[in-house]
Design an enzyme around this catalytic site. Structure first.
Site, mmCIF file in Angstrom:
data_model
loop_
_atom_site.group_PDB
_atom_site.id
_atom_site.type_symbol
_atom_site.label_atom_id
_atom_site.label_comp_id
_atom_site.label_asym_id
_atom_site.label_seq_id
_atom_site.Cartn_x
_atom_site.Cartn_y
_atom_site.Cartn_z
ATOM 1 N N TYR A 195 0.895 -1.120 0.125
ATOM 2 C CA TYR A 195 0.121 -0.129 0.023
ATOM 3 C C TYR A 195 0.804 1.293 -0.027
ATOM 4 C CZ TYR A 195 -3.768 2.891 1.839
ATOM 5 O OH TYR A 195 -4.777 4.082 1.790
ATOM 6 N N ALA A 255 3.941 1.588 -0.973
ATOM 7 C CA ALA A 255 4.743 1.826 -2.182
ATOM 8 C C ALA A 255 4.021 2.226 -3.165
ATOM 9 C CB ALA A 255 5.358 0.444 -2.384
ATOM 10 N N ALA A 256 2.903 1.916 -3.219
ATOM 11 C CA ALA A 256 1.729 2.423 -4.393
ATOM 12 C C ALA A 256 1.248 3.694 -4.036
ATOM 13 C CB ALA A 256 0.384 1.457 -4.466
ATOM 14 N N LYS A 257 1.147 4.077 -3.063
ATOM 15 C CA LYS A 257 0.772 5.620 -2.677
ATOM 16 C C LYS A 257 1.837 6.239 -2.823
ATOM 17 C CE LYS A 257 -3.423 4.995 -1.475
ATOM 18 N NZ LYS A 257 -4.854 5.401 -2.352
#
Ligand code: NAP
Length: 247
Positions: free
Chosen positions: A156, A158-160
């Site tokens: 989460y 890393a994606a954000k």
């Protein structure tokens, strides 16, 4: 009614933070496209509330992880309302686990939804937005986890973090066309996404929040409205809405 005549598309606009954003934009005069993936009843309810405000809206079911579905959604929005001015990339999921236990599919679904979904919707909206030649607003809902990292949320966070870097890059690319791109970094906000967190974790989190409470979807929607309806000289920035969690 600063947004009268403007058309806004909110991904994941049927529940939680997205729904509050939809209602804030509609309340300020925008016509709204409410994207959702599965929960049709929640989407119908959000649309009914938009109509209750005297505003215009439409629903569009699309999986934001699929580029063609995002392209179809933007086309449908423009076919229906004639234009598009504001894109709020809000839809997101979380599949938390310590990395040693994290399944590959939980990495993939979180990165595909939370980061690739933002790419897909921005890619689909870009040409129509540039063609309109009337500026625009792209607002991406990231997370405090994308700024600070979080144990149990490597996927989460890393994606954000990717969404934040993506927003800054796109802001540089299209700023001269009058389109601003900003990210918001909410902390703990009371929605379905945080509802199932263990009580012990919620209590521990509240201890770390300067203001001592979780935020509400309206707290995030207020910042979106600020960026959507004005904020002419703000681009490429990240606004934390976390009650001081990241201090
Ligand atoms: P939520 O209550 O769980 O709602 C998620 C929304 O996203 C729903 O409308 C859902 O639609 C939609 N969605 C999920 N996957 C989708 C997909 N593949 N395609 C299209 N729509 C999809 O979440 P929330 O708490 O409001 O969170 C909204 C955003 O804020 C997310 O990006 C989240 O990461 C971020 N955020 C939340 C918090 C928090 O504490 N809540 C904190 C920081 C950041 P369906 O119901 O139809 O599936």
């Amino acid at each position: 009614m600063n947004l009268a005549g403007k058309v806004a598309l909110v991904t994941g606009g049927s529940r939680g933070i997205g729904k509050a954003i939809v209602l804030a934009l509609a309340g300020d005069g925008a016509k709204v496209v409410i994207n959702y993936q599965q929960n049709e009843a929640a989407a119908e309810q959000a649309l009914a509330e938009v109509k209750g405000l005297g505003a215009e809206g439409m629903l569009y079911r699309a999986d934001i992880t699929v580029l063609q579905e995002c392209e179809g959604m933007i086309k449908a929005a423009i076919d229906h309302f004639g234009r598009i001015d504001i894109l709020v990339n809000n839809a997101g999921v979380r599949r938390d686990n310590l990395l040693a236990l994290l399944k590959e599919e939980d990495w993939d679904v979180v990165v595909d939804t939370n980061m690739k979904g933002v790419f897909n919707c921005c890619k689909a909206v870009l040409r129509p937005l540039l063609k309109q030649k009337s500026g625009g607003r792209i607002i991406n809902i990231a997370s405090v986890a994308g700024l600070t990292g979080n144990s149990g949320q490597a996927n989460y966070a890393a994606a954000k973090a990717g969404v934040i870097a993506f927003s800054k890059s796109l802001a540089k690319e299209i700023g001269k066309r009058g389109i601003t791109v900003n990210a918001l970094a909410p902390g703990f906000i009371e929605t379905d996404m945080t509802d199932d967190l263990p009580e012990s974790l919620k209590a521990e989190a509240k201890n770390r929040i300067a203001l001592g409470t979780f935020g509400t979807p309206d707290d995030v929607a207020e910042a979106v409205l600020f960026l959507a309806a004005g904020a002419n000289y703000i681009t490429g920035t990240v606004i934390s809405i976390d009650g001081g969690l990241s201090l």
